[in-house]
Each structure stands twice: as structure tokens, then as C-alpha cells.
Design a protein around this motif. Structure first.
Motif, mmCIF file in Angstrom:
data_model
loop_
_atom_site.group_PDB
_atom_site.id
_atom_site.type_symbol
_atom_site.label_atom_id
_atom_site.label_comp_id
_atom_site.label_asym_id
_atom_site.label_seq_id
_atom_site.Cartn_x
_atom_site.Cartn_y
_atom_site.Cartn_z
ATOM 1 N N LEU A 59 0.960 -1.260 0.038
ATOM 2 C CA LEU A 59 0.127 -0.024 0.167
ATOM 3 C C LEU A 59 0.757 1.222 0.066
ATOM 4 C CD1 LEU A 59 -2.691 1.451 0.231
ATOM 5 C CD2 LEU A 59 -2.668 0.896 2.548
ATOM 6 N N LEU A 60 2.041 1.138 0.614
ATOM 7 C CA LEU A 60 2.963 2.457 0.617
ATOM 8 C C LEU A 60 3.507 2.625 -0.667
ATOM 9 C CD1 LEU A 60 4.622 4.589 2.198
ATOM 10 C CD2 LEU A 60 6.047 2.706 2.728
ATOM 11 N N ARG A 61 3.919 1.586 -1.191
ATOM 12 C CA ARG A 61 4.303 1.862 -2.796
ATOM 13 C C ARG A 61 3.174 1.973 -3.852
ATOM 14 N NH1 ARG A 61 7.931 0.277 -6.313
ATOM 15 N NH2 ARG A 61 9.436 -0.273 -4.522
ATOM 16 N N THR A 62 1.954 1.784 -3.487
ATOM 17 C CA THR A 62 0.806 2.117 -4.302
ATOM 18 C C THR A 62 0.519 3.962 -4.042
ATOM 19 O OG1 THR A 62 -0.369 0.132 -4.056
ATOM 20 C CG2 THR A 62 -1.708 1.863 -4.722
ATOM 21 N N LEU A 63 0.655 4.115 -2.999
ATOM 22 C CA LEU A 63 0.346 5.585 -2.667
ATOM 23 C C LEU A 63 1.480 6.620 -3.243
ATOM 24 C CD1 LEU A 63 -1.179 5.732 1.241
ATOM 25 C CD2 LEU A 63 -2.228 5.848 -1.174
ATOM 26 N N PHE A 69 12.634 1.590 -6.287
ATOM 27 C CA PHE A 69 13.181 0.840 -5.013
ATOM 28 C C PHE A 69 12.794 1.870 -3.992
ATOM 29 C CE2 PHE A 69 16.129 -0.051 -1.716
ATOM 30 C CZ PHE A 69 15.331 -1.218 -1.171
ATOM 31 N N ILE A 70 12.020 1.419 -2.955
ATOM 32 C CA ILE A 70 11.989 2.365 -1.701
ATOM 33 C C ILE A 70 12.678 1.898 -0.594
ATOM 34 C CG2 ILE A 70 10.087 3.225 -0.069
ATOM 35 C CD1 ILE A 70 7.855 2.572 -2.426
ATOM 36 N N LYS A 71 13.601 2.798 -0.210
ATOM 37 C CA LYS A 71 14.617 2.389 0.781
ATOM 38 C C LYS A 71 14.250 2.754 2.259
ATOM 39 C CE LYS A 71 18.292 1.095 2.933
ATOM 40 N NZ LYS A 71 18.617 -0.608 3.279
ATOM 41 N N THR A 72 13.726 2.082 3.172
ATOM 42 C CA THR A 72 13.492 2.652 4.674
ATOM 43 C C THR A 72 14.720 2.561 5.418
ATOM 44 O OG1 THR A 72 12.661 0.287 5.095
ATOM 45 C CG2 THR A 72 11.375 1.915 4.235
ATOM 46 N N GLY A 73 14.579 3.457 6.410
ATOM 47 C CA GLY A 73 15.506 3.343 7.499
ATOM 48 C C GLY A 73 14.944 3.593 8.931
ATOM 49 N N LEU A 74 15.905 3.500 9.904
ATOM 50 C CA LEU A 74 15.285 3.616 11.288
ATOM 51 C C LEU A 74 16.033 4.824 11.873
ATOM 52 C CD1 LEU A 74 14.958 0.263 12.787
ATOM 53 C CD2 LEU A 74 13.083 1.554 11.959
ATOM 54 N N ASP A 75 15.527 5.863 12.427
ATOM 55 C CA ASP A 75 16.165 6.912 13.010
ATOM 56 C C ASP A 75 16.544 6.415 14.454
ATOM 57 O OD1 ASP A 75 13.777 7.263 14.995
ATOM 58 O OD2 ASP A 75 13.227 9.100 13.940
ATOM 59 N N HIS A 78 14.189 4.545 16.510
ATOM 60 C CA HIS A 78 13.725 3.618 15.986
ATOM 61 C C HIS A 78 12.298 3.552 15.177
ATOM 62 C CE1 HIS A 78 16.713 0.822 17.274
ATOM 63 N NE2 HIS A 78 16.591 1.442 18.527
ATOM 64 N N LYS A 79 12.205 5.073 14.544
ATOM 65 C CA LYS A 79 10.892 5.362 13.852
ATOM 66 C C LYS A 79 11.367 5.135 12.349
ATOM 67 C CE LYS A 79 7.798 8.895 12.761
ATOM 68 N NZ LYS A 79 7.349 10.468 13.086
ATOM 69 N N PRO A 80 10.615 4.559 11.636
ATOM 70 C CA PRO A 80 10.901 4.210 10.257
ATOM 71 C C PRO A 80 10.870 5.789 9.638
ATOM 72 C CG PRO A 80 8.769 3.321 10.708
ATOM 73 C CD PRO A 80 9.503 3.649 11.987
ATOM 74 N N TYR A 81 11.611 5.881 8.226
ATOM 75 C CA TYR A 81 11.756 6.794 7.666
ATOM 76 C C TYR A 81 12.107 6.322 6.018
ATOM 77 C CZ TYR A 81 16.938 7.327 7.852
ATOM 78 O OH TYR A 81 18.214 7.034 7.854
ATOM 79 N N LEU A 82 11.996 7.167 5.221
ATOM 80 C CA LEU A 82 12.082 6.685 3.836
ATOM 81 C C LEU A 82 13.485 7.579 3.477
ATOM 82 C CD1 LEU A 82 8.611 6.990 1.954
ATOM 83 C CD2 LEU A 82 9.827 4.983 2.716
ATOM 84 N N VAL A 83 14.231 6.814 3.040
ATOM 85 C CA VAL A 83 15.777 7.173 2.723
ATOM 86 C C VAL A 83 15.535 7.960 1.467
ATOM 87 C CG1 VAL A 83 18.188 6.618 2.162
ATOM 88 C CG2 VAL A 83 16.849 5.448 3.769
ATOM 89 N N ASN A 84 15.145 7.471 0.508
ATOM 90 C CA ASN A 84 15.217 7.952 -0.898
ATOM 91 C C ASN A 84 13.904 8.677 -1.590
ATOM 92 O OD1 ASN A 84 13.934 5.533 -0.964
ATOM 93 N ND2 ASN A 84 14.566 5.050 -3.326
ATOM 94 N N PHE A 85 12.982 8.953 -0.753
ATOM 95 C CA PHE A 85 11.745 9.915 -1.097
ATOM 96 C C PHE A 85 11.591 10.734 0.024
ATOM 97 C CE2 PHE A 85 11.157 6.217 -3.643
ATOM 98 C CZ PHE A 85 10.725 6.501 -4.846
ATOM 99 N N PRO A 86 10.877 12.108 -0.243
ATOM 100 C CA PRO A 86 10.664 12.941 0.782
ATOM 101 C C PRO A 86 9.675 12.920 1.649
ATOM 102 C CG PRO A 86 9.696 13.532 -1.289
ATOM 103 C CD PRO A 86 10.399 12.226 -1.668
ATOM 104 N N HIS A 87 8.753 11.710 1.324
ATOM 105 C CA HIS A 87 7.698 11.768 1.973
ATOM 106 C C HIS A 87 7.865 11.167 3.591
ATOM 107 C CE1 HIS A 87 6.851 10.698 -2.165
ATOM 108 N NE2 HIS A 87 5.441 10.959 -1.720
ATOM 109 N N LYS A 104 4.288 14.853 2.153
ATOM 110 C CA LYS A 104 5.582 15.365 1.725
ATOM 111 C C LYS A 104 6.063 16.422 2.600
ATOM 112 C CE LYS A 104 5.120 14.462 -3.239
ATOM 113 N NZ LYS A 104 4.939 14.860 -4.576
ATOM 114 N N SER A 105 5.211 16.925 3.517
ATOM 115 C CA SER A 105 5.675 18.101 4.014
ATOM 116 C C SER A 105 5.295 18.150 5.723
ATOM 117 C CB SER A 105 4.763 19.303 3.613
ATOM 118 O OG SER A 105 3.486 19.329 3.664
#
Length: 215
Positions: A59-63, A69-75, A78-87, A104-105
Motif C-alpha cells: 500500500l505504501l508503494r501504491t500511494l 526501489f523504496i529504501k527505509t531506515g530507522l532513526d 527506531h521510527k521508520p523513515y524513507l531514505v530516498n523519498f521526501p515523504h 511530503k511536508s
């Protein structure tokens, strides 16, 4: 699998609910996973946990609507974030549904819960006596779920360690309806922002979502 609810909050912010109907193999085929994500996937027990993990990422990919490729990371919290997208994004799932909110904002938080009477046994674990005092005795279970989902959504938006649903997230009194808003504040970590959390009933579930530019 199909989107059964999609709401645009503003030009940058939206959420969707997806009913999970496909088998795990089909969901997996819709994703691009790196080695670390594949290793996480392999640790998941088969069944609902596996389907929730897969469907929320589909669903994340669909939105985001990207073939990349959607790369995720952890701050550090340990909250997930997107490495290569602004969302900014938030995931939730419960039984037959997955929920995703993106922006996005703004920072975002979403929660979906199947409404069940079991919440009556744990209400005092996440609500203060003052919050319990405004629960409608004629709609106790649904009112409690609106509160629970609202606190969970705000907890996800805030995304920092050491926050207690009961002690640190305070809800303002509100009259329960099939959908509405709840004023809330976070009482620790020097957070001086007031929040407005929206909630709605959907097919026996309670959904709450919140977004904010300031946390």
C-alpha cells in the motif's frame, strides 16, 4: 486486494485503507526488497503478521506511486523513515485491513483498530481518570476505541522514546460521533504543540489519523 477508503487531506497528505485478500506470495511479488528487508521478512511468522507486513508495504508503494526501489531506515528512536523519498509515512494494520498515511511536508500518524469489547478491561491502562470521565456510557466501547486509536496515531507521529499513552498524551473532552476530531497534547519532551486528531468508524473498525508540521 483493493483500496476501500482513500482520503486526501491536503495537496501533500493522504491516507488509504486496503482490504487484505491476496495470498502472501502475490503480495511479495509486488515488492522490491533489499537483503536486510528480506531477512526481516524471513523472521515473520506465517499468517496475519506476514500478511500485515507485506500488505502495508504494498500500500505504501501504491500511494507513493513509483516503480523505483523504496529504501527505509530507522532513526535514533527506531521510527521508520524513507531514505530516498521526501515523504513522511505511518503504517498500521488490524485483522483484515492495512492502513498507510503519507505526506511530503508533514509528520503523520495513523492507527486502525478492530472494535471489540475487550477494550473495557484495559481502558484505565491508557486513559486517565479525567479522560474516562467524558466517555459516553451509551457508546462506551466505540468511544474508548476512538481514544485509543487517537493516542496511538499521535504516538506514531511524535515518534520519540519514553512516551506513555496514559501519562504523556492528553485528550480533550469530546462527544463521540461516527466521525469527528479530538484535541490533544503531549506532556513531555518539551512538545508545546496542540494537535487535532481525526477519527472515523469504518466497517467495524476505528481509524484515527493526525498530521503536523510542528513536533
Amino acid at each position: 486486494m483493493a483500496i476501500v477508503l482513500h482520503k486526501i487531506i491536503d495537496t501533500d497528505t493522504e491516507f488509504a485503507i486496503w482490504k487484505i485478500e491476496e495470498p502472501a506470495e502475490l503480495l511479495y511479488s509486488k515488492l522490491q526488497l533489499d537483503q536486510s528487508e528480506k531477512e526481516v521478512y524471513e523472521t515473520l511468522s506465517k499468517g496475519k503478521r506476514e500478511l500485515h507486513w507485506l500488505s502495508s508495504r504494498v500500500l505504501l508503494r501504491t500511494l507513493i506511486n513509483t516503480p523505483d526501489f523504496i529504501k527505509t531506515g530507522l532513526d535514533e528512536h527506531h521510527k521508520p523513515y524513507l531514505v530516498n523519498f521526501p515523504h513522511h509515512f505511518s503504517l498500521s494494520h488490524s485483522f483484515d485491513y492495512a492502513a498507510v498515511m503519507i505526506s511530503k511536508s508533514k509528520k503523520v500518524g495513523i492507527d486502525i483498530e478492530l472494535v471489540k469489547d475487550k477494550i473495557l478491561r484495559i481502558a484505565d491502562k491508557f486513559l486517565t481518570p479525567e479522560e474516562l470521565s467524558f466517555i459516553d456510557p451509551k457508546q462506551t466501547v466505540k468511544h474508548l476505541y476512538a481514544c485509543w486509536a487517537a493516542k496511538e496515531a499521535l504516538y506514531k507521529l511524535f515518534g520519540k522514546k519514553g512516551v506513555s499513552l496514559k501519562d504523556d498524551i492528553l485528550l480533550q473532552p469530546f462527544t463521540f460521533d461516527v466521525n469527528g476530531t479530538i484535541g490533544a497534547s503531549i506532556l513531555n519532551n518539551n512538545c508545546n504543540t496542540d494537535f487535532e486528531i481525526s477519527y472515523l468508524q469504518f466497517d467495524g473498525y476505528m481509524i484515527a489519523h493526525v498530521c503536523s508540521e510542528n513536533t
